[in-house]
Structures are given as C-alpha cells and as structure tokens.
Enzyme design. Structure first.
Site, PDB file in Angstrom:
ATOM      1  N   SER A 229       0.844  -1.205   0.000  1.00  0.00           N
ATOM      2  CA  SER A 229       0.000   0.000   0.000  1.00  0.00           C
ATOM      3  C   SER A 229       0.872   1.244   0.000  1.00  0.00           C
ATOM      4  O   SER A 229       1.990   1.218   0.537  1.00  0.00           O
ATOM      5  CB  SER A 229      -0.865   0.040   1.256  1.00  0.00           C
ATOM      6  OG  SER A 229      -0.036   0.169   2.396  1.00  0.00           O
ATOM      7  N   ASP A 230       0.410   2.340  -0.577  1.00  0.00           N
ATOM      8  CA  ASP A 230       1.014   3.620  -0.245  1.00  0.00           C
ATOM      9  C   ASP A 230       0.764   3.770   1.264  1.00  0.00           C
ATOM     10  O   ASP A 230      -0.124   3.120   1.835  1.00  0.00           O
ATOM     11  CB  ASP A 230       0.395   4.776  -1.041  1.00  0.00           C
ATOM     12  CG  ASP A 230       1.280   6.020  -0.972  1.00  0.00           C
ATOM     13  OD1 ASP A 230       2.171   6.074  -0.092  1.00  0.00           O
ATOM     14  OD2 ASP A 230       1.093   6.945  -1.785  1.00  0.00           O
ATOM     15  N   TRP A 231       1.539   4.636   1.901  1.00  0.00           N
ATOM     16  CA  TRP A 231       1.522   4.652   3.365  1.00  0.00           C
ATOM     17  C   TRP A 231       0.124   4.982   3.909  1.00  0.00           C
ATOM     18  O   TRP A 231      -0.367   6.097   3.737  1.00  0.00           O
ATOM     19  CB  TRP A 231       2.614   5.599   3.863  1.00  0.00           C
ATOM     20  CG  TRP A 231       3.894   4.858   4.226  1.00  0.00           C
ATOM     21  CD1 TRP A 231       4.628   5.037   5.377  1.00  0.00           C
ATOM     22  CD2 TRP A 231       4.563   3.822   3.488  1.00  0.00           C
ATOM     23  NE1 TRP A 231       5.696   4.148   5.384  1.00  0.00           N
ATOM     24  CE2 TRP A 231       5.679   3.394   4.253  1.00  0.00           C
ATOM     25  CE3 TRP A 231       4.328   3.164   2.282  1.00  0.00           C
ATOM     26  CZ2 TRP A 231       6.542   2.380   3.839  1.00  0.00           C
ATOM     27  CZ3 TRP A 231       5.189   2.153   1.861  1.00  0.00           C
ATOM     28  CH2 TRP A 231       6.278   1.780   2.638  1.00  0.00           C
TER      29      TRP A 231
END
Ligand code: BGC
Length: 762
Positions: A229-231
């Site tokens: 995931s993106d953060w």
C-alpha cells in the site's frame, strides 16, 4: 522456493496475518526464530530518505545524507536510458550501505495536468517515454540486489484529496495512457513491489481494486511481486488480498492483523489467498536478506559526479537568441536572483532528502572558476511575492557593471510540493517584473529556470536564452556552470509540453476535482491534446536546443507492408553538422491517418540518444511491433492495429518532424461484430451483405414528390432537389433498422428485422 514453503508451513494463522502488515513505519515484521529478519523499505525515488530518528511520510524529519539526483521530471528530459540505469545502480549502492532493501520508487504516473503538485516526481506526459524511463530506473536499482516499488498504481494524478478522490476514467484511456505508463516497466523490469495508490479508480480503492489488481496486474501482466500500500492507503485488507493485494504499510496496530485472522475464520478470506500473499512477502524478505551487504560503502564523490552529469544532460535549452550561450569566461557576469544562492534543487514531500554535498552557483563560481569575474544581486524576495524596489535597483546596478546577466528564476518551495496542487501556472510576479527591468538594460539575459513542472512563460520574450533546469539535484550548481561556459553541450529535450496558458491545458476546466475526478479528455493528454486541438504551445513536447546542429537523412523501413505480428525495423542517419561534439535525441512517432476511432495526431513509439563528434554520422535504429500501431479496442478487450497505411515520422521534436515514410499494416485479428435491431443503415452499408439489404429496401422506396410551395420553403438559392435528396440520405444513414421498419407503415415487419439481424450475426 523450498525455503519459502518451509517457513510458510511453520507459521500460525496469526503470524501469517502479522507478516502482511509492516512492523513499524519502515520495517517489515521479523520472526527471528524462523529465520525471518525485518527488512527496511524507504523513500525514494531520486535519493535515499532513510530516517533513523522520528519517521514521517512527508519529508519533515531528518534523514541520513544521500545523493540527491535530479528528480524524475528532470531526469526524464535526458531521454537517456543508460544514464537513468546508472543512477538506479548508484541508488542501489546507497541502499546497500544503509541496509535498505526496497527503495520506494520510481513514480510513473502520467502528467495529466501541469498543476499536479507531484509532477516533479513523475517522468512524462507520454506513457511510452515514462514507462521506459521507469524500466531503466528499476533495472539499475535491482541490479544491485535492492528492490523497487513502482508507484502510485494507478491513476493518481492529483494531490487534491489524493487519499479518497475517485478517478473516473474509461477503459481505453486507462489502458492507453495511465496503465501503459506502468505496463512496460512491470512486464520487463519486474519491480519487487508495486505501490497501490491512495485514490479510487472507477469507484474502488486502488488497494482493493478488482480490475486493476486482479484482472490486469496479476492475471494479464502476470505480476508475481508484492503489492504494497502507499503509506496508510489500505482500507479493507482482506478484500484487497482477494484481489491480489499483499502488504499494508506502515504498522497500524494489532487490530488490523485481527481483521485478517477473523476474515479467514469466518470464511470471507480463504487461507490459500492469504498464503499466496505471505509467499510473495516472504520471497521479497528473503531476497532482501540474501542481498544485504553489511559494511559496503558507496563512493560519495563518484555519485556526486554522476548527479552532476545527470543535471547537465537533463537541462533543456529552450531558446537561445543570438547565441547568447555559451559565454566566454572572460566576460563579466551579473548573477541575479535569490535562487542562485538558495537553489531549489529538489521538491517537497516524501522524496525530500538530505544531500551528501551541495554548493550553490555562487560557491561553484568562487571555487571552480576563480578567473570568472561576477557580481551578485538578490533581485527579488523569494518567500514573498512583492516587488522590492531596493532589490530591483541593486540588480540593475549589478547588470550595469556586467557584460551578461545570468538570471535565476523559478518556483519557491512553498508553491509546489507533494500534498497539494498548484492553482495557477505562474512564477512569482516579482521575478517577472525583475526580468522586464533587466531586459531593458540592453545586456543579454540568460535565464536558468527552476520548477518541477511547466509554468506560463510569456515572459520568455524578454530573455535571450532560457534553460529549464527543473529540480536538478544537489549538483545543479556545477551543471549550470558547465552549460553556461560551454563545457557541457545541452542535450536534454522536454518530456512534457509547455502550454501557452493554463486555460489551454487538457483538463483545465475541471482540474482538480474533489470527490470524483472525471477524466473527460480521455486519451487526449499532453501533446496528444494540443495537437488534436491545433493549439499553439510555448514549447512543444520533445523540444530542446543544442550548441551544435543536426541533420536527419536516409530514413529507411525494412519493409513497405507487414502483418501486425511482424517487426518493422526503421533506420535513420543522424549527422552532427556543427562544430561541437554533442548528443541528439531522435524521436519516432507513428501516425494513423485513416483510423476508424478517434486517435491522437501522432504518438511517440521510439527514441534514441546518439553521440556524435563534429561531422560524424551515426545510425539510429528502431524496432516497431503491433503495439506501436495499436489502440486499445474495448470491443475485443485487446490491443488492435487496424489494417491500413500508417506514417512513420522521425524528428527532433514533436513539432519538428524531419522525415516521414508510410507502411501498410495488415491486422491478423478479425473483429466479429454483433448486431441488433438498432444497427444503422450506415453500418449496414459498411458490409457487403448489408449493402444488398439496403439496396433492396431502397428499390421499393420512392422519393416523395416535392410540391412547388414545399420547394420554395426548403430550398435556398444554391440548393437543388438532388442536394435535398442527399441530405435525406445522410440523415438516413444514422437510422436504426428497427426505426426504418417502424416508419414503413407495415411494409417492413419486425420479423423481417429480426431475420436480417440473425443473418448478420451468422
Ligand atoms: C507517498 C509515497 C511515499 C510514502 C512513504 C506517501 O505519502 O505518497 O510516495 O513512498 O508516503 O513516505
């Protein structure tokens, strides 16, 4: 891998779930007793942002020193795959030293609007160029045993509401523009990880998106690495896993692991699916562990030298009236503008690094060019967009004492960054005003422009030479001196168009949108848009000048006609006709003049960068395949190169095509159309069986008699009865068969319509 299977078997359900979430901000989960260490994943993309203290995803807290290379927008202007690969290798070495296993980059989102705050981190408005650059970057980093994270998958083209905006985009546009920018890099460079973006695409968040992850990335492209995931972009982790998503970053609490455990226990997530994710994560972790090189050291000076070369080769000389550059070192310079001292060599946000070294332009002059005489004036206030008369006065005085003005202009830090989009395309007014004043001084004015993306440049008329430097990295100062004094010959070309004004840009009427960003412009992004709309631009895609001159000749195609499953080889001779060694970026575009669907005027399908000594000739070779001619056909859900004649255009930029030749391509795909009662007369006329039907129907049809009064009413001076008949016929072409039957007063029955439809579909 046997080892992976063994570890997998030894893990409990709870342990497996925990492995699918980071253990902290940057690290994966460790199980020392099972031989699983934690590996570090961190930013990226053009420098290493390893935080050893407080962590954040916005570039706020300190990170260890690392080489700040030019950001993607700058680097891409080099169009140099080898150079980008070398930068990737250097980044890989820095990761080795810092014991980082996965570098979070490169970012390859297509630049939909120049307003996007994060464009400096992305390569291009063209997916072919962008994906090839990403591929080189990944190959470079991964050749050192360090993983990459190709981001942000996908359609993440605005910072406004980036965490929940829904990008609404049609399938053809998705494939031809936004996914094409990832596809080559994914298929050919196989990044260890792909970072799923925050946003939604067509109603579903990227981390759980069935179409993007399952159908395209996993099933169609065969991607076997980890989807991370993106953060904090994960929403429904178990659902995401069903779609091919794996790793949630960063750690967000045990409760998140419990959700996976519960989902397996209540049957909403199958354990095989969880195992598949764990297998992929373990494979990545073991790879990271095996490739660790404790005690390794990179050469700081060597990497700085590479950053310097990259900055020089990425700079684009936009204009050079009266050969204002290069300048002789004997000339006295007026160096003006706060940006000469406080150079904006990188962008803001998660890619912001602490450079290993940096000298501003004045320091470079003082240390490396002691023979050059210059004066310096601040010229404008950098933080406040207000004209300070005292500063202007000081600058005019400085210019008065010099032979040439070297003016530093650009966007201040707070005007452009990750996390927000710009609202206009202007540089500060105080800078424009200063340029106007200086141009009246009669001294040639050479501008070095620092931005992360295009700006409106009607002010360029007042300058003699302009270099677009972009965010050129820690060695920007040295590169500028080399370009200015002619030690380096400019060889960058624009990887995006500079529009005349914001209102000319493809989605200016709506960008950015909040809840739903509707991609109404479709495939017409960047030069595809400006060319189709016949809009004049400030600087075209692919534009860039050199201190030497180039001749293009002898364009050859190895065949005049081909099947779509064959390869076409194209060669062209490039000669350096000037008196300086240099590099030329040769661009190949394909044009489909007879397409049956709307297509761009032309599309980039090949590029080569060639080096020639003065007078030397080199041959540039390109290979084209089906994909070079194809558009994404949603009817067959595949790439389709329509049979017909295409033009191969070779040139120095998109608006400077030097040579062209035609090739005929024959499609090996027959598209079987299905018809229903709404098939139009026009569609029927496109097929022989249909023509017969229409002719048969027309045979029984009499043109109505037109009375003299009626004639008077419908005719103007130049019309005649035949023209009116033609108009009726044109109207008739769009009539669906079923409606023709309706209006035939029973002569033509519904059964007859169904009979025809059945026959057409056989
Ligand atoms: C950015 C990513 C970055 C991550 C970690 C996010 O906000 O969108 O590009 O890799 O933070 O810093």
């Amino acid at each position: 891998m046997e080892k992976v299977e063994k570890i997998l078997q030894s893990l409990t359900l709870e342990e497996k779930a925990a492995l699918c979430q980071g253990a902290s901000f940057w690290f994966t989960k460790e199980y020392p007793d099972k031989g699983i260490e934690a590996i570090m994943m961190t930013d990226g993309p053009h420098g290493l942002r390893k935080q050893t203290g407080e962590s954040d995803h916005l570039g706020i807290n300190k990170s260890v020193p690392s080489t700040c290379f030019p950001s993607a927008a700058a680097m891409c202007n080099s169009w140099d795959e080898e150079l980008i690969q070398k930068i990737g290798e250097a980044l890989g070495e820095e990761c080795q030293q810092e014991e980082v296993s996965v570098l979070l980059g490169p970012g390859t989102n297509v630049k939909r609007s120049p307003l996007c705050g994060r464009n400096f981190e992305y390569f291009s408005e063209d997916p072919f160029l962008s994906s090839n650059m990403a591929k080189s970057h990944i190959n470079g980093v991964q050749s050192k045993g360090i993983g990459t994270s190709l981001k942000h998958f996908a359609v993440n083209n605005q910072e406004t509401r980036r965490m929940n905006v829904d990008a609404v985009v049609d399938e053809r546009t998705l494939r031809e523009i936004y996914l094409a920018s990832f596809e080559t890099a994914v298929r050919e460079a196989k990044p260890w990880t792909i970072m799923a973006a925050y946003n939604k695409v067509n109603g579903e968040y990227c981390c759980e998106n069935h179409h993007l992850l399952k159908e395209i990335l996993r099933d169609e492209w065969g991607y076997e690495g980890v989807v991370v995931s993106d953060w904090s972009a994960t929403n429904d982790h178990p659902k995401g896993m069903e779609e091919g998503f794996d790793l949630r970053m960063p750690y967000a609490g045990e409760v998140k692991n419990q959700k996976i455990v519960d989902a397996v226990k209540n049957g909403t997530l199958s354990e095989e699916v969880l195992d598949a994710s764990v297998r992929r994560i373990l494979t990545m972790v073991l790879r990271g562990m095996e490739n660790k090189k404790p005690g390794s050291k990179y050469d700081v000076l060597e990497h700085h030298a590479l950053a310097r070369q990259a900055a020089a080769e990425s700079a684009v000389l936009l204009q050079n009236r009266g050969n204002a550059v290069p300048v002789e070192k004997t000339e006295r310079l007026a160096v003006i503008g706060s940006l000469a001292k406080f150079m904006r060599f990188q962008g803001g946000g998660s890619s912001h690094v602490t450079p290993t070294m940096h000298r501003n332009f004045l320091e470079v002059l003082d240390n490396d060019y002691p023979e050059v005489s210059y004066c310096y004036a601040r010229g404008y206030r950098l933080k406040k967009d207000m004209i300070d008369e005292e500063y202007v006065e000081e600058a005019l005085q400085c210019a008065g004492e010099a032979d040439r003005v070297v003016l530093f202009l650009g966007l201040p830090n707070g005007w452009e960054s990750e996390g927000f989009d710009r609202t206009h395309l202007s540089i500060p007014d105080n800078q424009i005003d200063l340029l106007k004043c200086l141009s009246k001084s009669g001294k040639p004015v050479i501008v070095f422009l620092f931005t992360g993306a295009p700006v409106e440049m009607s002010w360029a008329e007042q300058a003699d030479a302009v270099f677009a430097m972009y965010t050129a990295g820690q060695a920007a100062g040295e590169a500028i001196a080399e370009l200015l004094f002619g030690e380096a010959n400019p060889c960058g070309k624009l990887s995006e168009t500079y529009p005349l004004k914001l209102s000319h840009t493809p989605c200016s009427l709506t960008y950015p949108q909040k809840e739903r960003a509707v991609y109404e412009e479709g495939i017409f992004v960047g030069y595809r848009y400006y060319e189709k709309k016949e809009l004049p631009v400030q600087y075209a895609f692919g534009h860039g000048l050199s201190y030497t001159t180039w001749e293009y000749s002898n364009l050859c195609l190895d065949k005049e006609s081909m099947k779509d499953n064959e390869v076409l080889t194209v060669t062209v001779d490039i000669t350096n006709t000037g008196n300086r060694a240099g590099k030329e970026i040769v661009q190949l575009y394909v044009r489909d003049p007879e397409c049956s669907v709307p297509r761009p005027v032309k599309e980039l399908k090949g590029f080569r960068k060639v080096f020639c000594e003065p007078g030397e000739m080199k041959q540039a070779v390109f290979e084209l395949n089906k994909r070079s001619f194809a558009y994404y056909n949603t009817e067959i859900a595949d790439w389709y190169a329509e049979s017909g004649t295409y033009e191969i255009l070779v040139g120095a930029s998109s608006d400077d095509i030097r040579l062209r030749k035609a090739v005929t391509v024959e499609s090996t795909i027959t598209i079987k159309k299905t018809y229903d009662a709404y098939v139009t007369m026009g569609e029927l006329m496109e097929i022989p069986a249909g023509q017969q039907i229409v002719n048969g129907m027309m045979a029984g049809y009499q043109m109505p008699e037109i009375s003299p009064e009626e004639k008077e009413r419908i005719l103007n001076d130049e019309d005649n009865v035949e023209d009116v008949a033609m108009d009726y016929a044109a109207m008739g072409m769009d009539m669906p068969l079923t409606k023709v039957a309706d209006m035939s007063e029973g002569a033509f029955t519904e059964e007859a319509v169904m009979g025809i439809v059945q026959m057409l579909n056989q």
